[in-house]
Scaffold this motif. Structure first.
Motif, PDB file in Angstrom:
ATOM      1  N   ALA A  99     -45.765  -9.939  -4.595  1.00  0.00           N
ATOM      2  CA  ALA A  99     -44.477 -10.476  -5.060  1.00  0.00           C
ATOM      3  C   ALA A  99     -44.654 -11.853  -5.687  1.00  0.00           C
ATOM      4  N   LYS A 155     -46.431 -11.580  -9.223  1.00  0.00           N
ATOM      5  CA  LYS A 155     -45.531 -11.069 -10.262  1.00  0.00           C
ATOM      6  C   LYS A 155     -44.521 -12.124 -10.696  1.00  0.00           C
ATOM      7  N   GLU A 156     -43.995 -12.886  -9.735  1.00  0.00           N
ATOM      8  CA  GLU A 156     -43.017 -13.921 -10.079  1.00  0.00           C
ATOM      9  C   GLU A 156     -43.685 -15.060 -10.840  1.00  0.00           C
ATOM     10  N   ARG A 188     -39.121 -10.821  -0.908  1.00  0.00           N
ATOM     11  CA  ARG A 188     -38.141 -11.855  -1.261  1.00  0.00           C
ATOM     12  C   ARG A 188     -38.655 -13.243  -0.887  1.00  0.00           C
ATOM     13  N   VAL A 229     -41.028 -14.323  -3.642  1.00  0.00           N
ATOM     14  CA  VAL A 229     -40.317 -14.658  -4.885  1.00  0.00           C
ATOM     15  C   VAL A 229     -39.601 -15.998  -4.750  1.00  0.00           C
ATOM     16  N   GLN A 236     -40.179 -19.509  -6.895  1.00  0.00           N
ATOM     17  CA  GLN A 236     -39.057 -20.087  -7.640  1.00  0.00           C
ATOM     18  C   GLN A 236     -38.775 -21.522  -7.203  1.00  0.00           C
TER      19      GLN A 236
END
Length: 335
Positions: free
Chosen positions: A84, A87-88, A297, A300, A304
């Motif tokens: 995850a 990819k982010e 999550r 990610v 972020q």
């Protein structure tokens, strides 16, 4: 003979424009007419021009790389987390560099040497308050996944493990279980300790005892949990519990295998629960009652938040993600 590399000067000459105009087109600076920009990009493509990214990054004082430091990436939790995050990173224009080491000096050399624009740290056994304070003092943009840290340049993305532990214990108590054993993770691990603390509070509220022998060392591992439960069953001088609550799914699976090896049936003889809801939990016999934590999550959100800190100088904060109790066949109503 080695072919000469196409330069920005070559593109400018072929397109009939200045070097600065080519630079504006390649960097998407909004000062050119659409047809001019399209013409320059077409010429650059025909000439197989590759921009000097190193030069661009040096000018911006950025590496466009984020470091992830951990002592291990084994097991389904890390597989889902790292996938995850990677990819982010790609979506946001960064590269994730995974550093697997328990060498504190090496970790600090990489981080303090500014090899990365920001760092995600999962290091329960290596990083402590002294290291956290050092990174904050040096204004190193950091996100932690294994503890709660909040300052100007540091954030944490964690699960609400205390509440999850509390809710899972309440679930077992609601089924009529009064003698519940807990299989802990390794000492000092934030999630494991918080899950155990939630267990303790729920048991205390229901005036249920936790004998010392009911607290087993599972190390978050299937094998260690298997051995701990098997030894407990074979040598215990106290009444056996009627339920086992493990600090993660791998420990729960090890527990079930140990109980089966001793001739018991789950859930007929014991309820067993876990945490994380890894992929095998739904298919393991019997399907595992667990806490579904949003692992992907977490990855990610961590990326972020770190990118916001790097690009927008966002202030660090604690982000707490909630899990859900998933009831399957490994827990039963005690009659």
């Amino acid at each position: 003979m080695k072919q000469k590399k196409t330069t920005i000067k070559d593109v400018a000459k072929a397109a009939g424009v200045s070097i600065s105009t080519v630079s504006n087109a390649l960097n998407d600076v909004d000062v050119l007419k659409a047809d001019t920009k399209a013409h320059i990009l077409e010429v650059a493509e025909k000439l197989n021009y590759v921009p000097n990214l190193n030069g661009q990054l040096l000018k911006s004082n950025r590496t466009k790389m984020l470091g992830f430091f951990t002592t291990s990436v084994s097991g389904p939790y890390f597989y889902k987390l790292v996938e995850a995050m990677a990819k982010e990173c790609e979506r946001l224009g960064y590269v994730l560099s995974i550093q697997i080491t328990s060498n504190k000096s090496m970790i600090l050399n990489h981080i303090l040497g500014r090899r990365f624009d920001g760092n995600i740290i999962f290091e329960q056994s290596v990083f402590f308050e002294e290291e956290e304070a050092m990174l904050a003092k040096e204004n190193i943009q950091t996100v932690y996944l294994d503890r709660k840290v909040e300052n100007k340049t540091s954030s944490s993305v964690v699960f609400d493990s205390f509440q999850d532990g509390y809710e899972m214990t309440r679930h077992l108590i609601s089924l009529g279980h009064k003698k519940i054993a807990f299989i802990k993770g390794f000492p000092g691990a934030y999630d494991g300790e918080e899950r155990f603390r939630g267990f303790q509070v729920a048991m205390t509220e229901s005036r249920l005892e936790i004998p010392e022998a009911y607290v087993l060392a599972g190390q978050f591992e299937e094998k260690a949990s298997y051995e701990a439960v098997k030894q407990f069953i074979e040598t215990s001088r106290v009444d056996l519990p009627d339920a086992f609550m493990a600090a993660n799914d791998l420990s729960a699976i090890g527990c079930i295998k140990a109980l089966k090896a001793e001739g018991y049936v789950v859930p007929d003889d014991f309820s067993v629960t876990g945490f994380d809801d890894i992929e095998i939990a739904e298919y393991f016999p019997p399907p595992l009652t667990t806490i579904r934590n949003p692992i992907a999550r977490q990855g990610v959100v961590a990326i972020q938040q770190l990118v916001r800190q790097v690009e927008e100088q966002a202030v660090g904060k604690i982000i707490c993600l909630e899990g859900d109790v998933v009831i399957r066949k490994s827990s039963f109503l005690k009659r």
